[in-house]
Design a protein around this motif. Structure first.
Motif, PDB file in Angstrom:
ATOM      1  N   PHE A  19      -4.080  -5.174  -1.274  1.00 31.16           N
ATOM      2  CA  PHE A  19      -4.033  -3.617  -1.298  1.00 31.16           C
ATOM      3  C   PHE A  19      -5.421  -2.854  -1.394  1.00 31.16           C
ATOM      4  CE2 PHE A  19      -1.053  -4.825  -5.329  1.00 31.16           C
ATOM      5  CZ  PHE A  19      -0.300  -5.674  -4.412  1.00 31.16           C
ATOM      6  N   ALA A  20      -6.647  -3.166  -1.974  1.00 33.58           N
ATOM      7  CA  ALA A  20      -8.420  -2.699  -0.980  1.00 33.58           C
ATOM      8  C   ALA A  20      -7.704  -2.648   0.621  1.00 33.58           C
ATOM      9  CB  ALA A  20      -9.169  -2.989  -2.030  1.00 33.58           C
ATOM     10  N   LEU A  21      -7.979  -3.384   1.015  1.00 31.10           N
ATOM     11  CA  LEU A  21      -7.570  -3.364   1.923  1.00 31.10           C
ATOM     12  C   LEU A  21      -6.920  -2.492   3.454  1.00 31.10           C
ATOM     13  CD1 LEU A  21      -8.831  -7.129   3.205  1.00 31.10           C
ATOM     14  CD2 LEU A  21      -9.998  -4.808   3.357  1.00 31.10           C
ATOM     15  N   GLN A  22      -5.201  -2.075   2.337  1.00 29.12           N
ATOM     16  CA  GLN A  22      -4.840  -1.120   2.919  1.00 29.12           C
ATOM     17  C   GLN A  22      -4.845  -0.076   2.469  1.00 29.12           C
ATOM     18  OE1 GLN A  22      -1.288  -3.759   1.201  1.00 29.12           O
ATOM     19  NE2 GLN A  22      -0.217  -4.346   3.274  1.00 29.12           N
ATOM     20  N   GLY A  23      -5.443   0.391   1.129  1.00 30.79           N
ATOM     21  CA  GLY A  23      -5.515   1.185   1.029  1.00 30.79           C
ATOM     22  C   GLY A  23      -7.144   2.327   2.080  1.00 30.79           C
ATOM     23  N   SER A  33       4.355  -0.253   5.057  1.00 32.43           N
ATOM     24  CA  SER A  33       4.145   0.065   3.985  1.00 32.43           C
ATOM     25  C   SER A  33       3.724   1.522   3.550  1.00 32.43           C
ATOM     26  CB  SER A  33       2.846  -0.909   3.832  1.00 32.43           C
ATOM     27  OG  SER A  33       2.683  -0.776   1.973  1.00 32.43           O
ATOM     28  N   PHE A  34       3.931   2.239   2.178  1.00 30.17           N
ATOM     29  CA  PHE A  34       3.557   2.392   1.255  1.00 30.17           C
ATOM     30  C   PHE A  34       1.681   3.121   1.405  1.00 30.17           C
ATOM     31  CE2 PHE A  34       5.404   0.662  -1.662  1.00 30.17           C
ATOM     32  CZ  PHE A  34       4.340   0.677  -2.887  1.00 30.17           C
ATOM     33  N   MET A  35       1.124   2.228   1.210  1.00 31.53           N
ATOM     34  CA  MET A  35      -0.425   1.789   0.783  1.00 31.53           C
ATOM     35  C   MET A  35      -1.231   1.797   1.762  1.00 31.53           C
ATOM     36  SD  MET A  35       0.423  -1.216  -2.169  1.00 31.53           S
ATOM     37  CE  MET A  35       0.312  -2.668  -1.191  1.00 31.53           C
ATOM     38  N   LEU A  36      -0.461   1.924   2.922  1.00 29.17           N
ATOM     39  CA  LEU A  36      -1.864   2.164   4.530  1.00 29.17           C
ATOM     40  C   LEU A  36      -3.030   3.613   4.055  1.00 29.17           C
ATOM     41  CD1 LEU A  36       0.865   0.757   7.008  1.00 29.17           C
ATOM     42  CD2 LEU A  36      -1.059  -0.695   5.204  1.00 29.17           C
ATOM     43  N   ALA A  37      -3.662   3.500   4.135  1.00 29.67           N
ATOM     44  CA  ALA A  37      -4.864   4.530   4.357  1.00 29.67           C
ATOM     45  C   ALA A  37      -4.677   5.551   2.893  1.00 29.67           C
ATOM     46  CB  ALA A  37      -4.766   5.290   5.572  1.00 29.67           C
TER      47      ALA A  37
END
Length: 64
Positions: A19-23, A33-37
């Motif tokens: 999650f952290a790396l995607q965020g 994914s809706f979590m990207l950046a």
């Protein structure tokens, strides 16, 4: 009980790290994914990973 806590902690560390790396925009998978950046997910992932690490440490301390 300790093994279950350690396994859950390990899963939390893995999922939180993802999650952290995607965020942070480092891991761009899956591409839809809706979590990207999204920095919010980086924070959530970091908190999850820390909770997982604490759970692992707690389960190891209970064995000793």
């Amino acid at each position: 009980m300790q093994a279950l806590a350690a396994a859950l902690g390990f899963l939390l560390v893995l999922a939180g790290g993802l999650f952290a790396l995607q965020g942070l925009g480092i891991v761009m998978w899956p591409s839809d994914s809706f979590m990207l950046a999204d920095k919010t997910w980086a924070l959530y992932g970091g908190v999850m990973a820390v909770i997982g690490l604490l759970l692992i440490l707690w389960s190891r301390a209970r064995r000793a």
